[in-house]
Design an enzyme around this catalytic site. Sequence first.
Site, mmCIF file in Angstrom:
data_model
loop_
_atom_site.group_PDB
_atom_site.id
_atom_site.type_symbol
_atom_site.label_atom_id
_atom_site.label_comp_id
_atom_site.label_asym_id
_atom_site.label_seq_id
_atom_site.Cartn_x
_atom_site.Cartn_y
_atom_site.Cartn_z
ATOM 1 C CB THR A 1 72.892 -30.905 3.112
ATOM 2 O OG1 THR A 1 72.346 -31.649 2.033
ATOM 3 C CG2 THR A 1 72.303 -31.396 4.127
ATOM 4 C CG HIS B 1 68.538 -26.984 3.068
ATOM 5 N ND1 HIS B 1 68.138 -25.906 2.204
ATOM 6 C CD2 HIS B 1 68.652 -28.024 2.057
ATOM 7 C CE1 HIS B 1 67.926 -26.374 0.838
ATOM 8 N NE2 HIS B 1 68.205 -27.704 0.709
#
EC number: 1.1.1.103
Length: 350
Positions: free
Chosen positions: A44, A47
């Site tokens: 995450t 990202h």
Amino acid sequence: MAEKMQAIMKTKPAYGAELVEVDVPKPGPGEVLIKVLATSICGTDLHIYEWNEWAQSRIKPPQIMGHEVAGEVVEVGPGVEDLQVGDYISVETHIVCGKCYACKHNRYHVCQNTKIFGVDMDGVFAHYAIVPAKNAWKNPKDMPPEYAALQEPLGNAVDTVLAGPIAGRSTLITGAGPLGLLGIAVAKASGAYPVIVSEPSEFRRKLAKKVGADYVVNPFEEDPVKFVMDITDGAGVEVFLEFSGAPKALEQGLKAVTPGGRVSLLGLFPREVTIDFNNLIIFKALEVHGITGRHLWETWYTVSSLIQSGKLNLDPIITHKYKGFDKFEEAFELMRAGKTGKVVFFPHKG
């Protein structure tokens, strides 16, 4: 304690992040301030660093990144009763409402109003961080900080692997990134055999073997379905665990699993996926699980016990350790290139 601290912050809506100096925060009611002892990079975080479509739709810069953490409580806010200064904790990063339909049915891991550290609020890539006391998990004093920080992603792997029976069952794992490597460790510790791993990166295939994979295959050079069938005498695997988020890997895994087998899906796909449901799922009578978050707090007990048992082979997974945040850009670029397992920062250089 210093009044200022360093933090890795998403300062603007663009690629990358910056190392900034900010004030050490003060805990409010129900909160504690922790000294961050170790914090690891999650997919995450990558990202957010890359500023992909998901990050653009969710993140509101400026914001401190990071959510996987081990720390020491250094200050307690008003109303906190279960924690005190000196407690050694990790943190459940999903903050749940406790009021929605899912929460009232003890399905906290799919709370409809979940907020996430480092995503919806400031995170833990800093010398100090604020966390809600209700989300703290007390660690054994002798647990290494790098292990303690991995408990959150380990929880994802545990829920993926243990969504059904695994001991003695043939298992295919697609994707040997950081979460897939943790999945291999959990599967082996739980008695899966043989564990077959499909992964295109030579670096990560070697890591998979170090962690305990019995067989590895490069899906770009060999047909992983045929590879599985050869190993299982044409039966296919009992368990298919998808960690890659690659549509082709999903299709191959569904073809490789035996009729009546079990499938757990954790990898997030970059786009909508078209699957032949009739032939690959329905007519094969597969049991399919979507995995998100961790069961609160059952999964944390399982993770902690597995680590303390000594049966999890975690050391090969932690490939890069950094003292301080000075080389954070190097760490993220290595992750982008697929040349790491888990990357751990130790913010306090001493």
